[in-house]
Motif scaffolding. Structure first.
Motif, short mmCIF file in Angstrom:
data_model
loop_
_atom_site.label_atom_id
_atom_site.label_comp_id
_atom_site.label_asym_id
_atom_site.label_seq_id
_atom_site.Cartn_x
_atom_site.Cartn_y
_atom_site.Cartn_z
N VAL A 34 0.74 -1.36 0.04
CA VAL A 34 -0.01 0.12 -0.09
C VAL A 34 0.75 1.45 -0.07
O VAL A 34 0.72 2.25 -0.72
CB VAL A 34 -1.11 -0.06 1.21
CG1 VAL A 34 -1.56 1.38 1.49
CG2 VAL A 34 -2.09 -0.90 1.06
N ILE A 35 1.83 1.16 1.05
CA ILE A 35 2.83 2.37 0.94
C ILE A 35 3.51 2.64 -0.44
O ILE A 35 3.56 3.81 -0.96
CB ILE A 35 3.83 2.04 2.10
CG1 ILE A 35 3.14 2.16 3.37
CG2 ILE A 35 4.96 3.16 2.10
CD1 ILE A 35 4.13 1.67 4.51
N ALA A 36 3.79 1.55 -1.01
CA ALA A 36 4.56 1.46 -2.47
C ALA A 36 3.32 2.23 -3.54
O ALA A 36 3.75 3.29 -4.23
CB ALA A 36 5.02 0.17 -2.94
N GLY A 37 2.12 1.74 -3.55
CA GLY A 37 1.17 2.28 -4.36
C GLY A 37 0.98 3.56 -3.98
O GLY A 37 0.89 4.44 -5.11
N ALA A 284 8.97 2.71 -3.32
CA ALA A 284 8.26 3.62 -2.49
C ALA A 284 9.40 4.86 -2.38
O ALA A 284 8.89 6.09 -2.10
CB ALA A 284 7.98 3.29 -0.98
N ALA A 285 10.66 4.60 -2.45
CA ALA A 285 11.84 5.83 -2.54
C ALA A 285 11.64 6.75 -3.63
O ALA A 285 12.12 7.91 -3.47
CB ALA A 285 13.12 5.07 -2.59
N ALA A 289 12.83 9.65 0.65
CA ALA A 289 13.32 8.59 1.53
C ALA A 289 12.30 8.45 2.92
O ALA A 289 12.32 7.01 3.37
CB ALA A 289 14.68 9.15 2.12
N GLY A 290 11.67 9.28 3.12
CA GLY A 290 10.72 8.88 4.08
C GLY A 290 9.64 7.84 4.02
O GLY A 290 9.30 6.84 4.58
N VAL A 294 9.45 4.25 6.11
CA VAL A 294 8.40 3.71 6.56
C VAL A 294 7.92 2.12 6.05
O VAL A 294 7.60 1.24 6.73
CB VAL A 294 7.20 4.53 6.30
CG1 VAL A 294 6.00 3.91 6.94
CG2 VAL A 294 7.26 6.01 7.01
N ALA A 295 8.33 2.17 4.86
CA ALA A 295 7.76 0.72 4.31
C ALA A 295 8.88 -0.52 4.88
O ALA A 295 8.47 -1.44 5.15
CB ALA A 295 7.95 0.66 2.84
#
Length: 312
Positions: A34-37, A284-285, A289-290, A294-295
């Motif tokens: 989800v974070i990557a998306g 996600a990067a 970087a944040g 998190v991921a």
């Protein structure tokens, strides 16, 4: 006092059985999707809020838990012969209870998604749920089954985009390519896992290795183009994470190729599943970087709990 101790022990055994049923280490691989998306959508110009991303991530955990629960519900007759130690054939979780639990998790996931991010998120949750049920039920074991399992992961990444104000239709091709390569990777790993109890074929291991190589390479390419142009430091972090993914999966699948026995393949599948976290973090990067930090934070509990509970 003795009665109280017995009651506490019974509760602990039940909690442990359900934790095993949902593959609790694996649950920590769902939020990074989800974070990557969401990060892909942000990198493409969208905006996201922490509550929306957190809510959609939590819904993805419920979807994953539902998937593993329903997997064991449908597989109970086969598991009685091949995996008698699993909670349902071992009698630690009743099969009807597992079915109700899995269905309840699906419903709660959809409701949570809608509450967190609106109708689009609810539709995204329904899409993931449909792929999960299709794999667990009618499609498992055939080519369509492997594709359904991969599709569930790819859709989980797209599910993350619903936590932003960007629509899937508005995303550029480079953003849409990530769910596709992740789906291919998971389909390849699922192909290997299909014969985990009897020993994998070397051909399936090669397929999984090729899919892992493509996924890692696409992530690096994304970072070297889109990411490097705007966030050089974050892109560097992402490249390191993607390289780590390639090294970890490469070594694991090489072991499975040399020795495709059940004793080797089981742990290799677990490694390949957990490796999704650094791959997601690398992707996600692209938004900073944040996002990557998190991921990747989810890798700690995932690996730690894998020492206590089975991943595959």
């Amino acid at each position: 006092m003795a009665h109280s101790r017995r009651g506490t022990h019974r509760v602990r055994r039940t909690v442990a059985a359900y934790a095993e049923l949902v593959r609790v280490p694996n649950l920590f691989t769902a939020p990074p999707d989800v974070i990557a998306g969401a990060a892909l959508a942000v990198a493409a110009g969208g905006t996201a809020t922490v509550p929306a991303v957190a809510g959609v991530a939590a819904a993805s955990v419920l979807l994953y838990a539902a998937g593993t629960t329903l997997n064991d519900f449908f597989d109970a007759p086969v598991d009685a012969e091949e995996r008698p130690e699993r909670p349902i054939p071992a009698g630690r979780v009743l099969r009807p209870a597992a079915g109700v639990f899995g269905a309840a998790l699906l419903l709660c996931a959809v409701l949570l998604a809608v509450a967190a991010a609106g109708t689009a998120a609810g539709i995204g949750a329904l899409a993931v749920a449909a792929a999960v049920v299709a794999y667990d039920g009618a499609l498992k074991g055939g080519p369509a089954g492997f594709l359904a399992m991969g599709a569930a992961r790819g859709l989980n990444v797209l599910f993350g985009t619903t936590a932003t104000d960007a629509s899937v239709a508005s995303l550029p091709l480079w953003a849409l390519g990530i769910p596709v390569v992740l789906a291919a990777y998971v389909a390849g790993v699922t192909l290997v896992a299909a014969t985990e109890t009897t020993g994998a074929s070397r051909r399936s291991v090669v397929v999984a290795g090729g899919a892992a190589g493509v996924a890692g390479t696409v992530a690096v390419t994304l970072l070297a183009t889109v990411g490097l142009a705007t966030r050089a430091l974050a892109a560097g972090v992402g490249v390191l994470l993607a390289t780590g993914f390639l090294v970890v999966t490469g070594r694991a699948l090489a072991r499975a190729y040399r020795d495709p026995s059940p004793e080797t393949v089981g742990p290799v599948i677990g490694t390949c599943v957990l490796a999704i976290v650094p791959l997601d973090a690398a992707v996600a990067a692209v938004a900073g970087a944040g996002w990557a930090l998190v991921a990747i934070a989810f890798v700690g509990p995932a690996v730690g709990l894998s020492q206590l509970f089975a991943v595959s």
